[in-house]
Write an enzyme that holds these catalytic residues in place. Sequence first.
Site, mmCIF file in Angstrom:
data_model
loop_
_atom_site.group_PDB
_atom_site.id
_atom_site.type_symbol
_atom_site.label_atom_id
_atom_site.label_comp_id
_atom_site.label_asym_id
_atom_site.label_seq_id
_atom_site.Cartn_x
_atom_site.Cartn_y
_atom_site.Cartn_z
ATOM 1 N N GLY A 167 0.765 -0.843 -0.085
ATOM 2 C CA GLY A 167 -0.257 0.112 -0.198
ATOM 3 C C GLY A 167 0.578 1.034 -0.136
ATOM 4 O O GLY A 167 1.918 1.409 -0.905
ATOM 5 N N GLU A 168 0.733 1.685 0.833
ATOM 6 C CA GLU A 168 1.304 3.596 0.397
ATOM 7 C C GLU A 168 2.372 3.716 2.594
ATOM 8 O O GLU A 168 1.143 3.268 2.995
ATOM 9 C CB GLU A 168 0.377 4.983 0.767
ATOM 10 N N SER A 169 3.480 2.778 2.419
ATOM 11 C CA SER A 169 3.625 2.676 4.065
ATOM 12 C C SER A 169 3.371 4.122 4.868
ATOM 13 O O SER A 169 3.727 4.417 5.779
ATOM 14 C CB SER A 169 5.440 2.421 3.656
ATOM 15 N N CYS A 192 6.207 -5.537 0.378
ATOM 16 C CA CYS A 192 5.787 -3.859 -0.111
ATOM 17 C C CYS A 192 6.509 -3.185 1.170
ATOM 18 O O CYS A 192 7.384 -2.974 0.568
ATOM 19 C CB CYS A 192 5.675 -3.682 -1.215
ATOM 20 N N ARG A 243 12.703 3.154 -0.213
ATOM 21 C CA ARG A 243 11.367 3.186 -1.330
ATOM 22 C C ARG A 243 11.335 3.729 -2.062
ATOM 23 O O ARG A 243 12.476 4.487 -2.900
ATOM 24 C CB ARG A 243 10.282 4.132 0.058
ATOM 25 N N HIS A 280 5.047 -8.590 -4.580
ATOM 26 C CA HIS A 280 3.768 -9.229 -3.859
ATOM 27 C C HIS A 280 3.253 -10.599 -4.738
ATOM 28 O O HIS A 280 2.761 -10.761 -5.661
ATOM 29 C CB HIS A 280 2.281 -8.023 -4.970
ATOM 30 N N GLU A 313 1.168 -12.114 -3.190
ATOM 31 C CA GLU A 313 -1.006 -12.697 -3.392
ATOM 32 C C GLU A 313 -0.973 -12.068 -4.368
ATOM 33 O O GLU A 313 -2.440 -12.004 -4.997
ATOM 34 C CB GLU A 313 -1.357 -11.163 -2.096
HETATM 35 N N1 GLN Z 1 6.135 2.769 -3.048
HETATM 36 C C1 GLN Z 1 5.765 2.493 -1.544
HETATM 37 C C2 GLN Z 1 5.552 3.466 -0.325
HETATM 38 O O1 GLN Z 1 6.486 3.881 -0.496
HETATM 39 C C3 GLN Z 1 5.076 1.336 -1.778
HETATM 40 C C4 GLN Z 1 4.736 0.442 -2.950
HETATM 41 C C5 GLN Z 1 3.668 -1.292 -2.934
HETATM 42 O O2 GLN Z 1 3.372 -1.245 -1.585
HETATM 43 N N2 GLN Z 1 3.452 -1.387 -3.075
HETATM 44 O O3 GLN Z 1 5.116 2.717 0.609
#
Ligand code: GLN
Length: 202
Positions: free
Chosen positions: A55-57, A87, A114, A180, A182
């Site tokens: 997701g978005e960390s 991720c 990242r 990923h 999943e």
């Molecule tokens: N770019 C995202 C981050 O830095 C990670 C991307 C992902 O989880 N697919 O949070």
Amino acid sequence: MTTLHSNGRKTVGVLALQGDFREHREMLERMGHEVREVRKPAQLEGLDALIIPGGESTTIARLILSNGFQQPLRDFCDSGRPVWGTCAGAILLARNVDRLDRPGIEMMDISVRRNAFGRQVDSFEAALDVKGIEGEPFHAVFIRAPQIEEVRAPAEAIATLPDGTVVAAREGNLLATSFHPELTGDTRLHELFLTIGRNGHE
Ligand code: GLN
């Protein structure tokens, strides 16, 4: 696809604050496990294992702090039960991260960068040999993925790209992957993950 008999059925939590927790849930359910979407720390109780999804960390880190999850997640890691970050989840498990504006969970002895593959390769796929997985290479999907730049013992690299970039690491009951698993039909990494607990938590 493996379907487990009732004696192999586990209760697996997927942190569901943001990101692709549904895809993990669907894969684990196809494997025959019971899955709980975890939105409150109390829901960690009774789980056999936990996944922190992509997701978005930065967003997930913010929600971890605002929902009082940081210490409960650290305690879960310490309990010996398997924990896997994919991720963004891997970013959150790392002790060192570049450009994360607040602390994550910080439990694995890895340094992560990242979005490290750059804009041109926002997303790509690769066939990987993963330590602990038998048979054909694992087809890995990378989406704005981080790189694992440093792995410090007792953490160890378990998968690398042909140029040597580390994209999966394990430290005891903790697993981090830049990609990923999943999103493909291959359940082998989810199966491996459920075996890495310690102190009777396999
Ligand atoms: N770019 C995202 C981050 O830095 C990670 C991307 C992902 O989880 N697919 O949070």
